[in-house]
Design a protein around this motif. Structure first.
Motif, PDB file in Angstrom:
ATOM      1  N   PHE A   1       1.053  -1.278   0.125  1.00 39.20           N
ATOM      2  CA  PHE A   1      -0.099   0.080   0.080  1.00 39.20           C
ATOM      3  C   PHE A   1       0.824   1.313  -0.028  1.00 39.20           C
TER       4      PHE A   1
ATOM      5  N   TRP B   1      -5.314   2.105   4.438  1.00 39.36           N
ATOM      6  CA  TRP B   1      -5.218   0.814   3.978  1.00 39.36           C
ATOM      7  C   TRP B   1      -6.535   0.041   4.546  1.00 39.36           C
TER       8      TRP B   1
ATOM      9  N   THR C   1       0.446   5.729  -0.545  1.00 36.86           N
ATOM     10  CA  THR C   1      -0.342   6.743  -0.768  1.00 36.86           C
ATOM     11  C   THR C   1       0.342   8.251  -0.377  1.00 36.86           C
TER      12      THR C   1
END
Length: 112
Positions: free
Chosen positions: A65, A74, A67
């Motif tokens: 994950f 997540w 970002t």
């Protein structure tokens, strides 16, 4: 601070930090079971500092994950597959108020 008037007395306190990086709160566990409570692992409060990268890794060191949106987190899945109960490593890179890069690293426990 303590203030007194004819209406009574009131007290309050403030935190003063000597540097420009305020503490960032990250939970240490989450429960993605669909009950609406703690279903997403995300940064709880960036204190208006700039997130550069938030990444999560599995036990084999694979990035699962990432970002740069401080509101995104997540959901405990990789490619729509629920991940098992385990510890996952996270790295958070952000800029503090002075523009200095900061790094937070730790583990989060996924509980089902």
């Amino acid at each position: 601070v303590k203030a007194t008037s004819y209406c009574g007395t009131a007290t309050d306190s403030i935190m003063v930090y000597s540097e420009c990086n305020l503490p960032v709160y990250i939970p240490n566990a989450f429960t993605p079971n669909g009950d609406g409570l703690n279903d997403i692992f995300k940064i709880a409060d960036m204190k208006n500092q700039q997130l550069v990268d938030f990444s999560i890794y599995n036990q084999w060191g694979q990035k699962i994950f990432t970002t740069n949106n401080p509101l995104q987190g997540w959901d405990g899945k990789v490619n729509s597959v629920k991940q098992p109960i385990s510890a996952f490593v996270y790295l958070i890179h952000y800029k503090d108020f002075s523009g200095k890069m900061q790094l937070i690293k730790g583990t989060v426990i996924l509980v089902r």
